[in-house]
Design a protein around this motif. Sequence first.
Motif, mmCIF file in Angstrom:
data_model
loop_
_atom_site.group_PDB
_atom_site.id
_atom_site.type_symbol
_atom_site.label_atom_id
_atom_site.label_comp_id
_atom_site.label_asym_id
_atom_site.label_seq_id
_atom_site.Cartn_x
_atom_site.Cartn_y
_atom_site.Cartn_z
ATOM 1 N N VAL A 27 0.855 -1.178 0.000
ATOM 2 C CA VAL A 27 0.000 0.000 0.000
ATOM 3 C C VAL A 27 0.893 1.230 0.000
ATOM 4 O O VAL A 27 1.841 1.317 0.787
ATOM 5 C CB VAL A 27 -0.925 0.023 1.239
ATOM 6 N N LEU A 28 0.601 2.153 -0.854
ATOM 7 C CA LEU A 28 1.317 3.425 -0.895
ATOM 8 C C LEU A 28 0.328 4.520 -0.524
ATOM 9 O O LEU A 28 -0.616 4.794 -1.259
ATOM 10 C CB LEU A 28 1.889 3.690 -2.296
ATOM 11 N N TYR A 29 0.518 5.126 0.642
ATOM 12 C CA TYR A 29 -0.370 6.192 1.076
ATOM 13 C C TYR A 29 0.135 7.519 0.499
ATOM 14 O O TYR A 29 1.305 7.867 0.678
ATOM 15 C CB TYR A 29 -0.413 6.280 2.602
ATOM 16 N N VAL A 30 -0.712 8.211 -0.188
ATOM 17 C CA VAL A 30 -0.367 9.509 -0.763
ATOM 18 C C VAL A 30 -1.210 10.573 -0.069
ATOM 19 O O VAL A 30 -2.433 10.558 -0.158
ATOM 20 C CB VAL A 30 -0.622 9.534 -2.288
ATOM 21 N N GLY A 31 -0.541 11.460 0.647
ATOM 22 C CA GLY A 31 -1.238 12.554 1.319
ATOM 23 C C GLY A 31 -1.218 13.794 0.439
ATOM 24 O O GLY A 31 -0.167 14.405 0.238
ATOM 25 N N LEU A 32 -2.367 14.142 -0.103
ATOM 26 C CA LEU A 32 -2.452 15.304 -0.977
ATOM 27 C C LEU A 32 -3.876 15.828 -0.939
ATOM 28 O O LEU A 32 -4.776 15.243 -1.533
ATOM 29 C CB LEU A 32 -2.055 14.947 -2.419
ATOM 30 N N GLY A 33 -4.079 16.909 -0.193
ATOM 31 C CA GLY A 33 -5.409 17.499 -0.113
ATOM 32 C C GLY A 33 -5.778 18.211 -1.399
ATOM 33 O O GLY A 33 -4.920 18.494 -2.253
ATOM 34 N N GLU A 34 -7.056 18.507 -1.524
ATOM 35 C CA GLU A 34 -7.525 19.160 -2.747
ATOM 36 C C GLU A 34 -6.856 20.524 -2.936
ATOM 37 O O GLU A 34 -6.528 20.913 -4.061
ATOM 38 C CB GLU A 34 -9.041 19.304 -2.713
ATOM 39 N N GLY A 35 -6.653 21.243 -1.829
ATOM 40 C CA GLY A 35 -6.004 22.540 -1.939
ATOM 41 C C GLY A 35 -4.578 22.414 -2.422
ATOM 42 O O GLY A 35 -4.123 23.176 -3.301
ATOM 43 N N ALA A 36 -3.833 21.447 -1.866
ATOM 44 C CA ALA A 36 -2.446 21.250 -2.291
ATOM 45 C C ALA A 36 -2.385 20.759 -3.728
ATOM 46 O O ALA A 36 -1.494 21.138 -4.490
ATOM 47 C CB ALA A 36 -1.756 20.254 -1.362
ATOM 48 N N ALA A 37 -3.331 19.915 -4.132
ATOM 49 C CA ALA A 37 -3.353 19.432 -5.512
ATOM 50 C C ALA A 37 -3.594 20.579 -6.482
ATOM 51 O O ALA A 37 -2.980 20.648 -7.556
ATOM 52 C CB ALA A 37 -4.431 18.359 -5.666
ATOM 53 N N THR A 38 -4.476 21.495 -6.103
ATOM 54 C CA THR A 38 -4.730 22.658 -6.952
ATOM 55 C C THR A 38 -3.483 23.515 -7.077
ATOM 56 O O THR A 38 -3.155 24.004 -8.162
ATOM 57 C CB THR A 38 -5.894 23.484 -6.378
ATOM 58 N N ALA A 39 -2.769 23.686 -5.939
ATOM 59 C CA ALA A 39 -1.532 24.473 -5.977
ATOM 60 C C ALA A 39 -0.481 23.802 -6.847
ATOM 61 O O ALA A 39 0.319 24.477 -7.508
ATOM 62 C CB ALA A 39 -1.003 24.681 -4.565
ATOM 63 N N HIS A 57 -5.887 -0.940 -7.081
ATOM 64 C CA HIS A 57 -7.174 -0.422 -6.611
ATOM 65 C C HIS A 57 -6.901 0.905 -5.915
ATOM 66 O O HIS A 57 -6.006 0.996 -5.072
ATOM 67 C CB HIS A 57 -7.853 -1.390 -5.643
ATOM 68 N N ALA A 58 -7.642 1.910 -6.286
ATOM 69 C CA ALA A 58 -7.446 3.237 -5.698
ATOM 70 C C ALA A 58 -8.643 3.595 -4.838
ATOM 71 O O ALA A 58 -9.788 3.310 -5.196
ATOM 72 C CB ALA A 58 -7.256 4.278 -6.800
ATOM 73 N N ALA A 59 -8.378 4.191 -3.684
ATOM 74 C CA ALA A 59 -9.430 4.637 -2.772
ATOM 75 C C ALA A 59 -9.084 6.040 -2.304
ATOM 76 O O ALA A 59 -7.919 6.333 -2.014
ATOM 77 C CB ALA A 59 -9.561 3.686 -1.587
ATOM 78 N N VAL A 60 -10.073 6.883 -2.224
ATOM 79 C CA VAL A 60 -9.883 8.256 -1.774
ATOM 80 C C VAL A 60 -10.327 8.368 -0.323
ATOM 81 O O VAL A 60 -11.418 7.911 0.037
ATOM 82 C CB VAL A 60 -10.676 9.245 -2.654
ATOM 83 N N ASP A 68 -1.371 11.419 7.296
ATOM 84 C CA ASP A 68 -1.846 10.785 8.524
ATOM 85 C C ASP A 68 -3.353 10.578 8.480
ATOM 86 O O ASP A 68 -3.866 9.549 8.935
ATOM 87 C CB ASP A 68 -1.472 11.639 9.741
ATOM 88 N N VAL A 69 -4.057 11.560 7.935
ATOM 89 C CA VAL A 69 -5.514 11.423 7.791
ATOM 90 C C VAL A 69 -5.842 10.253 6.871
ATOM 91 O O VAL A 69 -6.739 9.464 7.134
ATOM 92 C CB VAL A 69 -6.126 12.733 7.255
ATOM 93 N N VAL A 70 -5.088 10.137 5.775
ATOM 94 C CA VAL A 70 -5.317 9.047 4.824
ATOM 95 C C VAL A 70 -5.068 7.705 5.485
ATOM 96 O O VAL A 70 -5.861 6.762 5.340
ATOM 97 C CB VAL A 70 -4.406 9.219 3.586
ATOM 98 N N ARG A 71 -3.987 7.589 6.231
ATOM 99 C CA ARG A 71 -3.658 6.305 6.866
ATOM 100 C C ARG A 71 -4.716 5.889 7.874
ATOM 101 O O ARG A 71 -5.101 4.724 7.952
ATOM 102 C CB ARG A 71 -2.287 6.404 7.533
ATOM 103 N N ARG A 72 -5.193 6.864 8.651
ATOM 104 C CA ARG A 72 -6.238 6.526 9.623
ATOM 105 C C ARG A 72 -7.546 6.167 8.927
ATOM 106 O O ARG A 72 -8.223 5.223 9.317
ATOM 107 C CB ARG A 72 -6.445 7.689 10.594
ATOM 108 N N ALA A 73 -7.881 6.948 7.895
ATOM 109 C CA ALA A 73 -9.150 6.711 7.208
ATOM 110 C C ALA A 73 -9.174 5.352 6.523
ATOM 111 O O ALA A 73 -10.227 4.707 6.446
ATOM 112 C CB ALA A 73 -9.403 7.821 6.186
ATOM 113 N N LEU A 74 -8.033 4.907 6.028
ATOM 114 C CA LEU A 74 -7.972 3.629 5.330
ATOM 115 C C LEU A 74 -7.575 2.480 6.246
ATOM 116 O O LEU A 74 -7.339 1.366 5.776
ATOM 117 C CB LEU A 74 -6.990 3.729 4.155
ATOM 118 N N GLY A 75 -7.505 2.750 7.544
ATOM 119 C CA GLY A 75 -7.325 1.667 8.514
ATOM 120 C C GLY A 75 -5.924 1.109 8.591
ATOM 121 O O GLY A 75 -5.755 -0.097 8.777
ATOM 122 N N ASP A 76 -4.920 1.951 8.466
ATOM 123 C CA ASP A 76 -3.544 1.477 8.594
ATOM 124 C C ASP A 76 -3.314 0.993 10.025
ATOM 125 O O ASP A 76 -3.405 1.779 10.969
ATOM 126 C CB ASP A 76 -2.588 2.618 8.251
#
Length: 243
Positions: free
Chosen positions: A61-73, A99-102, A115-123
């Motif tokens: 699993v590769l966790y990618v932390g990138l919020g919508e604001g940072a992606a826009t920037a 398989h990709a999950a947001v 960190d939010v991504v890891r918690r949300a996806l149950g790391d």
Amino acid sequence: MTITALATPLATRTRRPSYELPATHGTSALARRAVAPAPQQPATPSPVRAVPEGSEARGFVLYVGLGEGAATADRIELARLVGELRALTSKLAPSAQTHAAVALAPAGSGGRDVDVVRRALGDPAVQQPAPEVDLGIVIDLTRKRVAIGDDVSPLTYREFELLQHIVLREGSTVGRCDIIDALWQADAEDRPNERTIDVHIRRLRSKLGAYAEIIRTVRGEGYRFDRHADVTVLASGPSPDRF
């Protein structure tokens, strides 16, 4: 016998100029010719087992932390980033399945994206915040106190007697007149009427907070207590109630 040596003149040789570098003491002429060393091939890394013996790795699993604001920037859409990462994976490992999950979070919740991504996806490697445990309400008839969670409710003596009287008759409707006769002497100066009992009940409920409804109103008859999973009644010895 006499041997006579005949002297034969040698042909004179012309010495050609040499274009070779003169040898240096301790170093051969060949050694002086600089030869670039061949590039070394990177050593093949030894395999590292990330799983215990008796099991096999089936992917990662590769966790990618990138919020919508940072992606826009960064001028990239999350969908495009996901697509390109999946395409790269297919190119490097055609047998890989992806398989990709947001990960979603409430707006403005803060914290590092990864960190939010890891918690949300149950790391399992991330310390999950301990869920809030509702300790419920404890009605301690022996010590005459009511505890709501970690706090003790500031009930007066009369309010606790009123609660106790109804609790001890669990599952039965207690009439207002019964409450008056049980808790006040017949000639007491402060003996209330039925409407005053309703006032006492309202004050009692206000101090029970979220558990105010453990004292139910039975219209036209009185009040009733029914046991709930989050309500604990402690009592020892004979009933502390007055009959």
